[in-house]
Design an enzyme around this catalytic site. Structure first.
Site, PDB file in Angstrom:
ATOM      1  N   ASP A 124       0.825  -1.200   0.000  1.00  0.00           N
ATOM      2  CA  ASP A 124       0.000   0.000   0.000  1.00  0.00           C
ATOM      3  C   ASP A 124       0.863   1.256   0.000  1.00  0.00           C
ATOM      4  O   ASP A 124       1.981   1.264   0.535  1.00  0.00           O
ATOM      5  CB  ASP A 124      -0.912   0.029   1.228  1.00  0.00           C
ATOM      6  CG  ASP A 124      -2.090  -0.916   1.103  1.00  0.00           C
ATOM      7  OD1 ASP A 124      -2.405  -1.325  -0.021  1.00  0.00           O
ATOM      8  OD2 ASP A 124      -2.692  -1.255   2.141  1.00  0.00           O
ATOM      9  N   ARG A 176      -2.423  -0.876  -8.151  1.00  0.00           N
ATOM     10  CA  ARG A 176      -3.700  -0.303  -7.749  1.00  0.00           C
ATOM     11  C   ARG A 176      -3.611   1.204  -7.957  1.00  0.00           C
ATOM     12  O   ARG A 176      -2.677   1.841  -7.481  1.00  0.00           O
ATOM     13  CB  ARG A 176      -3.991  -0.616  -6.283  1.00  0.00           C
ATOM     14  CG  ARG A 176      -5.306  -0.005  -5.761  1.00  0.00           C
ATOM     15  CD  ARG A 176      -5.446  -0.195  -4.253  1.00  0.00           C
ATOM     16  NE  ARG A 176      -5.341  -1.587  -3.889  1.00  0.00           N
ATOM     17  CZ  ARG A 176      -4.819  -2.024  -2.736  1.00  0.00           C
ATOM     18  NH1 ARG A 176      -4.329  -1.169  -1.857  1.00  0.00           N
ATOM     19  NH2 ARG A 176      -4.763  -3.317  -2.483  1.00  0.00           N
ATOM     20  N   GLY A 180      -6.183   8.719  -3.583  1.00  0.00           N
ATOM     21  CA  GLY A 180      -5.330   9.117  -2.463  1.00  0.00           C
ATOM     22  C   GLY A 180      -6.164   9.731  -1.366  1.00  0.00           C
ATOM     23  O   GLY A 180      -6.992  10.606  -1.621  1.00  0.00           O
ATOM     24  N   THR A 218     -11.831   2.863  -7.065  1.00  0.00           N
ATOM     25  CA  THR A 218     -12.661   4.055  -6.915  1.00  0.00           C
ATOM     26  C   THR A 218     -14.109   3.642  -6.725  1.00  0.00           C
ATOM     27  O   THR A 218     -14.531   2.573  -7.158  1.00  0.00           O
ATOM     28  CB  THR A 218     -12.540   4.973  -8.155  1.00  0.00           C
ATOM     29  OG1 THR A 218     -13.338   6.145  -7.940  1.00  0.00           O
ATOM     30  CG2 THR A 218     -13.019   4.274  -9.420  1.00  0.00           C
TER      31      THR A 218
END
Length: 302
Positions: A124, A176, A180, A218
């Site tokens: 991540d 990915r 943000g 999203t």
């Protein structure tokens, strides 16, 4: 400022138990067994998952070892239960604040374990001080584990399109793409939604042109529509990309994408260190906190 936003701003002053009640739809539970159960439920609905053990900004080696042990058990559980799930982890969970080499070696152990099961680890992306480090270890690990490592890039950062071009020079890539969630300085990050969306689509177009496998992360209708246009433009088959969503967010949209034949992966966090994660997610989706509070207060209209 509307009711929902007022509730979210006040959340840090609420009892922790109340924040937990509001945010429980975001969290699989406080232990691995509950994460496995939630992932089975997600798989039964036709979606994939990625499991994340919560815990950030670790400053003790013993906690890093706990992270390694838990993620090892998570990979074992995914294999033993035949789950359709990868794992996701954060550098600050693996000792970045202690020693960068400790962090790299700890993540290396997890990726090596994932390879044994032919699984994938996604590193991540956290806030901007970690961007270079995260991309560097992704490229380093990709040399040894090309099919078992992925990472995240954030459309809000002004550097991201150039990062995407650089990353795409070596193959394969499992990425990915998200907007943000961290609050970043205006000097390095777009502040307007329209600018972030344009950056997102420009970056996605670049990644698709370089044959990267992208998790389109999203919940935004506009971004999904524009992403679908790019999928058509690049003539991608449904095994060349996926959509990614957070646990508990827009379940109707999840079902719609699945019904249309798209692969969707759900982010499944678990663990006792859920508070900071929950506050970030509720700030991103204030309507959830507002709706729960209206129910608690038995308010029909405000």
């Amino acid at each position: 400022m509307n009711f929902n936003q007022c509730i979210v701003r006040a959340l840090p002053y609420f009892p922790k138990s109340l924040v937990g009640f509001i945010s429980k739809r975001y969290i699989a539970g406080d232990n691995l067994a509950l994460a496995v159960a939630k992932t089975k439920e997600i798989n039964q609905k036709g979606a994939s998952a990625t499991i994340d053990y919560l815990g950030e900004f670790i400053t003790e080696i013993s906690k890093v070892e706990e992270m390694v042990e838990t993620y090892t058990k998570t990979l074992d559980a995914i294999h033993d239960n035949k789950l359709d799930s990868t794992i996701s982890l954060k550098p600050t969970s693996f000792g970045y604040l202690i020693d960068k080499d400790v962090c790299y070696q700890s993540i290396y152990r997890i990726v090596k374990k994932a390879k044994e099961y032919n699984n994938l680890v996604t590193i991540d992306m956290e806030n901007h001080p970690l961007t270079d480090f995260t991309l560097d270890i992704y490229e380093k690990l990709k040399k040894e584990f090309p099919h078992h490592i992925g990472t995240v890039i954030q459309a809000c950062l002004k550097r991201t399109w150039e990062d995407a071009q650089k990353i795409s020079q070596s193959h394969p890539n499992y990425l990915r793409l998200c907007k943000g969630i961290y609050v970043e300085p205006e000097t390095i990050a777009y502040q307007k939604t329209s600018e972030i969306h344009d950056s997102y689509i420009k970056t996605l177009d670049t990644l698709f042109s370089q044959k990267a496998y992208v998790g389109i992360a999203t919940h935004n209708n506009d971004l999904i529509a524009r992403s679908l246009d790019l999928i058509e433009k690049h003539k991608l088959s449904k095994d060349q990309y996926e959509f990614q969503m957070l646990l508990g967010v827009r379940p109707a949209l999840l079902q719609k994408l699945l019904k249309q034949g798209h692969k969707v992966r759900v982010y499944v966090p678990f663990g006792t260190d859920w508070y900071a994660y929950s506050l970030r997610r509720l700030k991103e989706n204030p309507s959830i906190a507002g709706n729960v509070m209206k129910d608690l207060l038995k308010i029909d209209k405000l």
